[in-house]
Design a protein around this motif. Structure first.
Motif, PDB file in Angstrom:
ATOM      1  N   TRP A   9      11.122  19.620  34.271  1.00  0.00           N
ATOM      2  CA  TRP A   9      11.744  20.707  35.025  1.00  0.00           C
ATOM      3  C   TRP A   9      11.551  20.510  36.523  1.00  0.00           C
ATOM      4  O   TRP A   9      10.580  19.903  36.959  1.00  0.00           O
ATOM      5  CB  TRP A   9      11.118  22.045  34.631  1.00  0.00           C
ATOM      6  CG  TRP A   9      11.179  22.331  33.169  1.00  0.00           C
ATOM      7  CD1 TRP A   9      10.229  22.028  32.228  1.00  0.00           C
ATOM      8  CD2 TRP A   9      12.252  22.936  32.454  1.00  0.00           C
ATOM      9  NE1 TRP A   9      10.644  22.419  30.991  1.00  0.00           N
ATOM     10  CE2 TRP A   9      11.886  22.979  31.089  1.00  0.00           C
ATOM     11  CE3 TRP A   9      13.481  23.445  32.838  1.00  0.00           C
ATOM     12  CZ2 TRP A   9      12.710  23.523  30.120  1.00  0.00           C
ATOM     13  CZ3 TRP A   9      14.300  23.994  31.864  1.00  0.00           C
ATOM     14  CH2 TRP A   9      13.909  24.026  30.528  1.00  0.00           C
ATOM     15  N   THR A  54       7.947  19.620  40.408  1.00  0.00           N
ATOM     16  CA  THR A  54       8.414  19.043  39.149  1.00  0.00           C
ATOM     17  C   THR A  54       7.249  19.079  38.175  1.00  0.00           C
ATOM     18  O   THR A  54       6.095  18.879  38.553  1.00  0.00           O
ATOM     19  CB  THR A  54       8.935  17.595  39.306  1.00  0.00           C
ATOM     20  OG1 THR A  54       7.890  16.763  39.759  1.00  0.00           O
ATOM     21  CG2 THR A  54      10.102  17.542  40.267  1.00  0.00           C
ATOM     22  N   GLU A  59      10.293  24.684  26.897  1.00  0.00           N
ATOM     23  CA  GLU A  59      11.188  25.680  27.486  1.00  0.00           C
ATOM     24  C   GLU A  59      10.533  27.055  27.482  1.00  0.00           C
ATOM     25  O   GLU A  59      10.628  27.805  28.449  1.00  0.00           O
ATOM     26  CB  GLU A  59      12.516  25.717  26.737  1.00  0.00           C
ATOM     27  CG  GLU A  59      13.510  26.655  27.390  1.00  0.00           C
ATOM     28  CD  GLU A  59      14.917  26.477  26.877  1.00  0.00           C
ATOM     29  OE1 GLU A  59      15.774  27.245  27.329  1.00  0.00           O
ATOM     30  OE2 GLU A  59      15.162  25.603  26.033  1.00  0.00           O
ATOM     31  N   LEU A  79      14.161  29.303  41.265  1.00  0.00           N
ATOM     32  CA  LEU A  79      15.286  28.717  40.553  1.00  0.00           C
ATOM     33  C   LEU A  79      14.753  27.486  39.826  1.00  0.00           C
ATOM     34  O   LEU A  79      14.109  26.641  40.448  1.00  0.00           O
ATOM     35  CB  LEU A  79      16.392  28.307  41.529  1.00  0.00           C
ATOM     36  CG  LEU A  79      17.595  27.590  40.941  1.00  0.00           C
ATOM     37  CD1 LEU A  79      18.361  28.505  39.988  1.00  0.00           C
ATOM     38  CD2 LEU A  79      18.501  27.090  42.047  1.00  0.00           C
ATOM     39  N   VAL A  80      14.974  27.408  38.516  1.00  0.00           N
ATOM     40  CA  VAL A  80      14.478  26.276  37.726  1.00  0.00           C
ATOM     41  C   VAL A  80      15.656  25.590  37.060  1.00  0.00           C
ATOM     42  O   VAL A  80      16.545  26.246  36.517  1.00  0.00           O
ATOM     43  CB  VAL A  80      13.456  26.731  36.660  1.00  0.00           C
ATOM     44  CG1 VAL A  80      12.991  25.558  35.813  1.00  0.00           C
ATOM     45  CG2 VAL A  80      12.273  27.404  37.317  1.00  0.00           C
ATOM     46  N   ARG A  81      15.631  24.262  37.111  1.00  0.00           N
ATOM     47  CA  ARG A  81      16.650  23.435  36.456  1.00  0.00           C
ATOM     48  C   ARG A  81      15.954  22.319  35.692  1.00  0.00           C
ATOM     49  O   ARG A  81      14.874  21.873  36.071  1.00  0.00           O
ATOM     50  CB  ARG A  81      17.587  22.793  37.485  1.00  0.00           C
ATOM     51  CG  ARG A  81      18.400  23.769  38.285  1.00  0.00           C
ATOM     52  CD  ARG A  81      19.561  24.284  37.456  1.00  0.00           C
ATOM     53  NE  ARG A  81      20.445  25.119  38.239  1.00  0.00           N
ATOM     54  CZ  ARG A  81      20.434  26.434  38.235  1.00  0.00           C
ATOM     55  NH1 ARG A  81      19.577  27.087  37.487  1.00  0.00           N
ATOM     56  NH2 ARG A  81      21.276  27.120  38.964  1.00  0.00           N
ATOM     57  N   ARG A  82      16.579  21.854  34.635  1.00  0.00           N
ATOM     58  CA  ARG A  82      16.088  20.651  33.960  1.00  0.00           C
ATOM     59  C   ARG A  82      16.253  19.483  34.925  1.00  0.00           C
ATOM     60  O   ARG A  82      17.258  19.396  35.641  1.00  0.00           O
ATOM     61  CB  ARG A  82      16.869  20.381  32.688  1.00  0.00           C
ATOM     62  CG  ARG A  82      16.604  21.392  31.593  1.00  0.00           C
ATOM     63  CD  ARG A  82      17.389  21.045  30.330  1.00  0.00           C
ATOM     64  NE  ARG A  82      17.292  22.125  29.370  1.00  0.00           N
ATOM     65  CZ  ARG A  82      16.266  22.310  28.550  1.00  0.00           C
ATOM     66  NH1 ARG A  82      15.246  21.467  28.570  1.00  0.00           N
ATOM     67  NH2 ARG A  82      16.239  23.323  27.717  1.00  0.00           N
ATOM     68  N   ASP A  85      19.519  17.616  34.879  1.00  0.00           N
ATOM     69  CA  ASP A  85      20.722  18.332  35.298  1.00  0.00           C
ATOM     70  C   ASP A  85      21.328  17.570  36.483  1.00  0.00           C
ATOM     71  O   ASP A  85      20.657  17.336  37.489  1.00  0.00           O
ATOM     72  CB  ASP A  85      20.334  19.760  35.713  1.00  0.00           C
ATOM     73  CG  ASP A  85      21.486  20.616  36.174  1.00  0.00           C
ATOM     74  OD1 ASP A  85      22.451  20.095  36.784  1.00  0.00           O
ATOM     75  OD2 ASP A  85      21.427  21.831  35.940  1.00  0.00           O
ATOM     76  N   GLY A  87      23.189  18.452  38.709  1.00  0.00           N
ATOM     77  CA  GLY A  87      23.216  19.251  39.921  1.00  0.00           C
ATOM     78  C   GLY A  87      21.917  19.186  40.714  1.00  0.00           C
ATOM     79  O   GLY A  87      21.863  19.625  41.860  1.00  0.00           O
ATOM     80  N   VAL A  88      20.865  18.637  40.121  1.00  0.00           N
ATOM     81  CA  VAL A  88      19.599  18.451  40.832  1.00  0.00           C
ATOM     82  C   VAL A  88      19.724  17.138  41.586  1.00  0.00           C
ATOM     83  O   VAL A  88      19.769  16.060  40.993  1.00  0.00           O
ATOM     84  CB  VAL A  88      18.388  18.429  39.870  1.00  0.00           C
ATOM     85  CG1 VAL A  88      17.107  18.144  40.634  1.00  0.00           C
ATOM     86  CG2 VAL A  88      18.286  19.760  39.128  1.00  0.00           C
ATOM     87  N   PRO A 153      19.365  23.228  45.555  1.00  0.00           N
ATOM     88  CA  PRO A 153      20.765  23.635  45.374  1.00  0.00           C
ATOM     89  C   PRO A 153      21.154  24.630  46.466  1.00  0.00           C
ATOM     90  O   PRO A 153      20.296  25.294  47.041  1.00  0.00           O
ATOM     91  CB  PRO A 153      20.772  24.303  43.998  1.00  0.00           C
ATOM     92  CG  PRO A 153      19.538  23.838  43.327  1.00  0.00           C
ATOM     93  CD  PRO A 153      18.543  23.575  44.414  1.00  0.00           C
ATOM     94  N   THR A 156      19.517  28.329  46.719  1.00  0.00           N
ATOM     95  CA  THR A 156      18.146  28.751  47.043  1.00  0.00           C
ATOM     96  C   THR A 156      17.994  29.110  48.490  1.00  0.00           C
ATOM     97  O   THR A 156      18.718  28.744  49.337  1.00  0.00           O
ATOM     98  CB  THR A 156      17.116  27.651  46.708  1.00  0.00           C
ATOM     99  OG1 THR A 156      17.349  26.525  47.519  1.00  0.00           O
ATOM    100  CG2 THR A 156      17.138  27.308  45.243  1.00  0.00           C
TER     101      THR A 156
END
Length: 156
Positions: A9, A54, A59, A79-82, A85, A87-88, A153, A156
């Motif tokens: 993450w 990171t 999950e 804000l958390v993203r895999r 992803d 988009g990261v 992103p 944020t």
């Protein structure tokens, strides 16, 4: 405790730029048994700062961490993203020996500049997973140093 089933993450934490904020954030992770893979600060504007973390966990535990971090007085948003992803986004600079003609692997969807043959650092930008693949290839080719920055992103 990390298991083979844990996901990777990236957390983007907007928080007050003041003494103790990072310690409080680290305390939340520590009390829940989750270690940082990386932690970076930056993008400070007045009393507002960004912390990018990171980490690997399930999950379920990730959701618990986010709720706990959001409750900290200094935290404004999370804000958390895999990590995988697309988009990261990230950028990295790698320094290779002058005699190495390095090019990013063809499968890596990155933009890049610089010529290691001319002694220039190579700058790569793209999805985090692809940037990390380029950094790994550069290390295998003899990179002497590298630096990676994960970009927040727009939200944020």
């Amino acid at each position: 405790m990390i298991s083979d089933n844990d996901d990777r993450w990236v957390a983007f934490v907007r928080a007050d730029h003041r003494t103790g904020t990072i310690a409080a954030l680290a305390g939340v992770f520590a009390t829940r048994g989750v270690n940082f893979e990386s932690l970076a600060t930056g993008d400070v504007a007045g009393d507002d700062g960004l912390v990018v973390v990171t980490f690997r966990t399930s999950e379920r535990r990730q959701r618990v961490l986010v709720r706990s971090v959001e409750r900290l007085d200094a935290v404004r948003s999370v804000l958390v993203r895999r990590a995988e992803d697309l988009g990261v986004r990230a950028a990295a600079v790698v320094h290779l020996p002058r005699d190495v003609d390095f090019r990013p692997p063809r499968h890596a969807a990155v933009s890049w500049s610089g010529s290691s043959l001319q002694g220039q650092p190579v700058l790569v930008e793209g999805p985090l997973v692809d940037v990390e693949a380029v950094v790994a290839a550069a290390r295998a080719a003899g990179a002497r140093s590298e630096a990676t920055v994960i970009q927040p992103p727009a939200a944020t």
